[in-house]
Enzyme design. Structure first.
Site, PDB file in Angstrom:
ATOM      1  N   GLY A 344      37.687  52.015  36.358  1.00  0.00           N
ATOM      2  CA  GLY A 344      36.299  51.741  36.023  1.00  0.00           C
ATOM      3  C   GLY A 344      35.740  50.592  36.826  1.00  0.00           C
ATOM      4  O   GLY A 344      36.467  49.823  37.449  1.00  0.00           O
ATOM      5  N   GLN A 345      34.412  50.503  36.816  1.00  0.00           N
ATOM      6  CA  GLN A 345      33.740  49.413  37.518  1.00  0.00           C
ATOM      7  C   GLN A 345      32.410  49.151  36.841  1.00  0.00           C
ATOM      8  O   GLN A 345      31.683  50.084  36.489  1.00  0.00           O
ATOM      9  CB  GLN A 345      33.514  49.760  38.991  1.00  0.00           C
ATOM     10  CG  GLN A 345      32.868  48.626  39.779  1.00  0.00           C
ATOM     11  CD  GLN A 345      33.035  48.795  41.279  1.00  0.00           C
ATOM     12  OE1 GLN A 345      33.690  49.726  41.737  1.00  0.00           O
ATOM     13  NE2 GLN A 345      32.452  47.895  42.042  1.00  0.00           N
ATOM     14  N   GLY A 346      32.111  47.875  36.614  1.00  0.00           N
ATOM     15  CA  GLY A 346      30.859  47.501  35.982  1.00  0.00           C
ATOM     16  C   GLY A 346      30.211  46.354  36.710  1.00  0.00           C
ATOM     17  O   GLY A 346      30.630  45.966  37.807  1.00  0.00           O
ATOM     18  N   GLY A 349      32.747  43.383  37.330  1.00  0.00           N
ATOM     19  CA  GLY A 349      34.006  43.525  38.038  1.00  0.00           C
ATOM     20  C   GLY A 349      34.623  44.902  37.898  1.00  0.00           C
ATOM     21  O   GLY A 349      34.056  45.802  37.284  1.00  0.00           O
ATOM     22  N   GLU A 350      35.807  45.028  38.482  1.00  0.00           N
ATOM     23  CA  GLU A 350      36.520  46.301  38.489  1.00  0.00           C
ATOM     24  C   GLU A 350      37.621  46.290  37.437  1.00  0.00           C
ATOM     25  O   GLU A 350      38.177  45.245  37.114  1.00  0.00           O
ATOM     26  CB  GLU A 350      37.125  46.538  39.876  1.00  0.00           C
ATOM     27  CG  GLU A 350      36.076  46.542  40.988  1.00  0.00           C
ATOM     28  CD  GLU A 350      36.697  46.361  42.366  1.00  0.00           C
ATOM     29  OE1 GLU A 350      37.699  45.614  42.458  1.00  0.00           O
ATOM     30  OE2 GLU A 350      36.191  46.952  43.324  1.00  0.00           O
ATOM     31  N   VAL A 351      37.938  47.488  36.930  1.00  0.00           N
ATOM     32  CA  VAL A 351      38.967  47.617  35.902  1.00  0.00           C
ATOM     33  C   VAL A 351      40.089  48.502  36.429  1.00  0.00           C
ATOM     34  O   VAL A 351      39.833  49.584  36.974  1.00  0.00           O
ATOM     35  CB  VAL A 351      38.397  48.212  34.599  1.00  0.00           C
ATOM     36  CG1 VAL A 351      39.487  48.274  33.530  1.00  0.00           C
ATOM     37  CG2 VAL A 351      37.220  47.388  34.101  1.00  0.00           C
ATOM     38  N   ASP A 462      25.380  43.768  24.841  1.00  0.00           N
ATOM     39  CA  ASP A 462      25.516  44.862  25.808  1.00  0.00           C
ATOM     40  C   ASP A 462      26.182  46.076  25.161  1.00  0.00           C
ATOM     41  O   ASP A 462      27.105  46.669  25.721  1.00  0.00           O
ATOM     42  CB  ASP A 462      26.320  44.404  27.025  1.00  0.00           C
ATOM     43  CG  ASP A 462      26.086  45.303  28.247  1.00  0.00           C
ATOM     44  OD1 ASP A 462      25.059  46.019  28.273  1.00  0.00           O
ATOM     45  OD2 ASP A 462      26.912  45.285  29.163  1.00  0.00           O
TER      46      ASP A 462
END
Length: 627
Positions: A344-346, A349-351, A462
């Site tokens: 994932g990416q938000g 940052g990246e997961v 959020d």
């Protein structure tokens, strides 16, 4: 000893206990002035000796209970401390130190006192209080003004009373005189109970004390507790104790081997020797099995953040040191942050999925470097988030600031996030109405914990489908606290000039004016539940009625009396339509334009779990601001 010297001694005596005290929640203290002592009396000397004994480094913090005596009559003082049965030795020690500090300040001349904290109790007296049942110092509290629905009140009272009394029987029969219980009330509500006596009481005295405390509790509320100086009891509709700890403590012992008796025959050559060998073999087998179980438990509890192990933390023991992980270990777990491990990416940052060498799977969030936050502030916030322990919140396991990076390590959720299923036509059918309704209830529980049931009031800011993760059983867990804000005890609203979050989910007052509160989270919750019901993203509505967002579309359908047209076609034929319409009604209450008109989460949860709660007519929504 002169009064000046006595004051200096008292000052250093008090300050010696304050260094390690952290996060102790005070409830109440009682120190009647019916009997007092003077500053230069032998009683004060004996009291200091007693308190020093109870707070010594080798005190029984691991068992959570210790008693002591000091001096001779008539100035003898007897005292004890009792820590809540699920807290760690470190928390127990901190609470005892804090209570001793409090005692000498709040009750400087009284010969008896009892101090209640969420984590422990401290008590002393000029009378013998050991192994003696006492009902004095009683304190009763209910959970706010939230009552169970009138039509279910009697059934709920019977349910709580029966559940708590069963726990009382278990506690009275246990060596530690402590027991917790967990029972299902409705599909979305679980009762959690805790009962405890001082372990020096007899079985009968412990049960009598707990029975009396349960009778005093306000069983018509969603939570309550009674504190006696000899016992205490509490129930809530949320997990207020450490479930992991009590699950281990209350685990049943391993089953014994077959109970078939060994038959001894007359002494024949070799027979006696064979029987003895058989007995020894059985005993050794049992001992080895028990030792393996104990060793396995100790290993799981003591795993450290080394290059060969995964992190393991207990909620009450969380400190910056216990959370900090080795950067090299994290890098190895993610295969050097391989693209193949990215899940994932938000915006922050990246997961990556990580797997430690012992097989533990984790989610590793590699934060972007644009934050201006210092290392100290970052660590403090990490500790705060890590102490949020709830079954509907993703658990933070640790962090790293090595390698010039900031990294967060969370528990791994195998079913990814809610949007992965909700907005994919090929996967939507895995979310039937029963499962969606369960997800809605779980999200509500998680937000309720943040807003009301945790020690800090936390605004998520959020809430959206991609921040709701799903575990192996599709239970929802709130994630991504990168934008969360902590409110002070009396704070209800805050302003900001930096608007961050996701447009479409933001409450209008936040998106336009930068004002946020628990009611802005309520707005986001309303939008999110509309998405769950419709199976469509909030910003993808381009319908014939001219609506360009989900809130507008839902409001128009509601106003036209066609609310069921909003429902995802996949679930429309296999859902309780009245239940779905009620959920839409609740959503529209959540997205009302005036924040003051929006219900708080505790009210929303009552609306979701009780059909007898009357819903007010929703007013004009605050239509979402799009980017």
């Amino acid at each position: 000893m002169s009064s000046g010297a006595s004051f200096i001694f008292l000052f250093f005596f008090l300050t010696s206990f304050t260094a390690s005290v952290e996060n102790v929640f005070y409830i109440k203290h009682i120190c009647p002035n019916t009997t007092t002592y003077s500053r230069n009396s032998p009683y004060l000397t004996n009291l200091r000796t007693l308190l020093s004994s109870l707070s010594a480094p080798n005190a029984s913090y691991s068992t959570g209970f210790q008693s002591a005596r000091a001096g001779q009559a008539p100035d003898r003082v007897t005292g004890l401390f009792l820590c809540r049965g699920d807290v760690s030795p470190a928390v127990c020690r901190n609470c005892v130190a804090f209570s001793i500090n409090d005692t000498l300040v709040q009750c400087p001349s009284e010969r008896k006192s009892v101090f209640y904290y969420d984590e422990c109790m401290l008590r002393y007296s000029d009378q013998n209080i050991l192994s003696t049942l006492a009902y004095d110092g009683a304190w009763i509290r209910m959970n706010g003004n939230i009552s169970i629905d009138q039509n279910q009140m009697n059934r709920f009272k019977d349910f709580v009373s029966s559940t708590m009394n069963q726990a009382a029987v278990k506690a009275a029969s246990s060596p530690r005189k402590f027991y917790t219980v967990k029972a299902t009330w409705t599909a979305l509500q679980t009762l959690y109970g805790l009962v405890q006596c001082t372990p020096d009481l007899t079985r009968q005295d412990c049960f009598s004390c707990l029975e009396s405390s349960i009778k005093l509790m306000p069983l018509y509320k969603t939570g309550g507790r009674t504190l006696y100086s000899s016992c205490n009891s509490r129930y809530e509709l949320f997990a207020f104790y450490n479930e992991t700890t009590v699950r281990t403590q209350q685990a049943p012992p391993p089953l014994p081997p077959s109970s078939t008796p060994l038959v001894t025959s007359p002494s024949l050559p070799g027979k006696s020797w064979n029987s003895n060998v058989l007995v020894v073999a059985i005993v050794l087998t049992i001992l080895v099995a028990a030792l393996l179980l104990i060793a396995g438990y100790c290993f799981a509890k003591r795993v450290k953040n080394s290059s060969d192990n995964a992190p393991a933390f207990d909620g009450d023991d969380i400190t910056t040191e216990s959370l900090q992980l080795d950067y090299r270990m994290i890098r190895a777990a993610t295969n050097k942050f391989s693209e193949n491990n990215k899940i994932g990416q938000g915006g922050f940052g990246e997961v990556y999925k990580g797997t430690f060498s012992n097989g533990t799977e984790v989610a590793v969030k590699r934060l972007s470097k644009s934050s201006g936050q210092g290392d100290t502030e970052f660590k403090n916030e990490v500790v705060v988030v890590a102490k949020l322990q709830h079954r509907n919140l993703v658990r933070l396991l640790g962090f790293s600031i090595g390698g010039g990076e900031r990294i967060l390590v969370y528990e791994y959720m195998p079913n990814k996030s809610l949007d992965y299923f909700l907005f994919d036509p090929a996967k939507q059918n895995q979310l039937d109405w029963t499962r969606r309704y369960k997800v809605i209830g779980g999200i509500a529980r998680g937000i309720l914990y943040l807003h009301q049931d945790s020690r800090l009031t936390i605004i998520h800011r959020d809430l959206k489908a991609s921040n709701i993760l799903l575990d192996a059983d599709m239970n929802p867990k709130l994630a991504d606290f990168g934008l969360a804000r902590i409110f002070g005890m009396d704070q209800t609203q805050e302003n900001t000039s930096r608007i961050v979050g996701t447009f479409g989910y933001m409450a209008p007052e936040y998106a336009i004016h930068g004002q946020f509160s628990v009611k802005s989270d309520v707005y986001s919750f309303g939008v999110l539940v509309l998405e769950i019901i419709s199976g469509k993203k909030n910003n993808s509505f381009y319908e014939t009625d001219g609506a360009h967002d989900l809130v507008t579309h839902a409001w128009r359908l509601w106003s036209n009396g066609t609310a069921l047209d909003l429902v995802d076609p996949i679930i429309i034929d296999n859902c309780q339509k009245s239940e779905v319409v009620r959920c839409i009604h609740i959503c529209l209450l959540c997205v009302q334009e005036d924040p003051a008109e929006r219900p708080i989460l505790s009210t929303i949860f009552m609306m979701l779990t009780s059909n007898t709660v009357t819903l007010p007519v929703p007013l004009q929504p605050g239509f979402p601001v799009q980017s």
